[in-house]
Scaffold this active site. Sequence first.
Site, short mmCIF file in Angstrom:
data_model
loop_
_atom_site.label_atom_id
_atom_site.label_comp_id
_atom_site.label_asym_id
_atom_site.label_seq_id
_atom_site.Cartn_x
_atom_site.Cartn_y
_atom_site.Cartn_z
N GLU A 23 0.86 -1.18 0.00
CA GLU A 23 0.00 0.00 0.00
C GLU A 23 0.90 1.24 0.00
OE1 GLU A 23 -2.81 -0.09 3.23
OE2 GLU A 23 -3.75 -1.91 2.49
N HIS A 77 -4.29 6.48 1.25
CA HIS A 77 -3.52 5.25 1.08
C HIS A 77 -4.19 4.43 0.00
CE1 HIS A 77 -6.52 3.53 3.85
NE2 HIS A 77 -6.11 2.33 3.52
N HIS A 79 -5.39 0.62 -1.77
CA HIS A 79 -5.74 -0.78 -1.62
C HIS A 79 -5.36 -1.46 -2.93
CE1 HIS A 79 -8.91 -0.27 1.83
NE2 HIS A 79 -7.67 -0.07 2.21
N ASP A 90 -8.25 0.15 9.16
CA ASP A 90 -8.30 1.57 8.77
C ASP A 90 -9.22 2.34 9.72
OD1 ASP A 90 -6.71 1.13 6.56
OD2 ASP A 90 -8.40 0.95 5.17
ZN LIG Z 1 -6.85 0.48 3.98
#
Ligand SMILES: [Zn+2]
Length: 133
Positions: A23, A77, A79, A90
């Site tokens: 990520e 961020h 995925h 998260d």
């Molecule tokens: Zn995440």
Amino acid sequence: MLAIKREIVEKIIAHARNEKPKECCGILAGKDNLITHIFQLTNIQTDPDRYEMKPEEQVQAFEEIDRLNLEMLGIYHSHPHSPGSPSPVDIMRAFYPTTAFFILSLQNPEKPELKAFEIVKRKVREKRFKILV
Ligand SMILES: [Zn+2]
């Protein structure tokens, strides 16, 4: 409404693609609800399904945001292979309730999808935003 410049969206996508299968993560800043700056940070997590911003870089980004007289308007961020909704981790680790939480999903590599959320006390709400040229 929150808005983000298209070039910033493109930078998030490029960052996510570069870091794949890990990520990527970073901070978004701007003024008056318009995101104009991106700080691409190092993800220090070795677990591919998590992220953690490198603390020194996070501090540098905050200092730069102050110096430029901007506000932190988002955290992002990626995925790399799952949908763009916040994972339980998260949600648990969303430390900035006033900041939009952006997730870029590369689940469909041809069609990256950027979503924004508001996570307050573990309650998730999708946040609408505009992409400006
Ligand atoms: Zn995440």
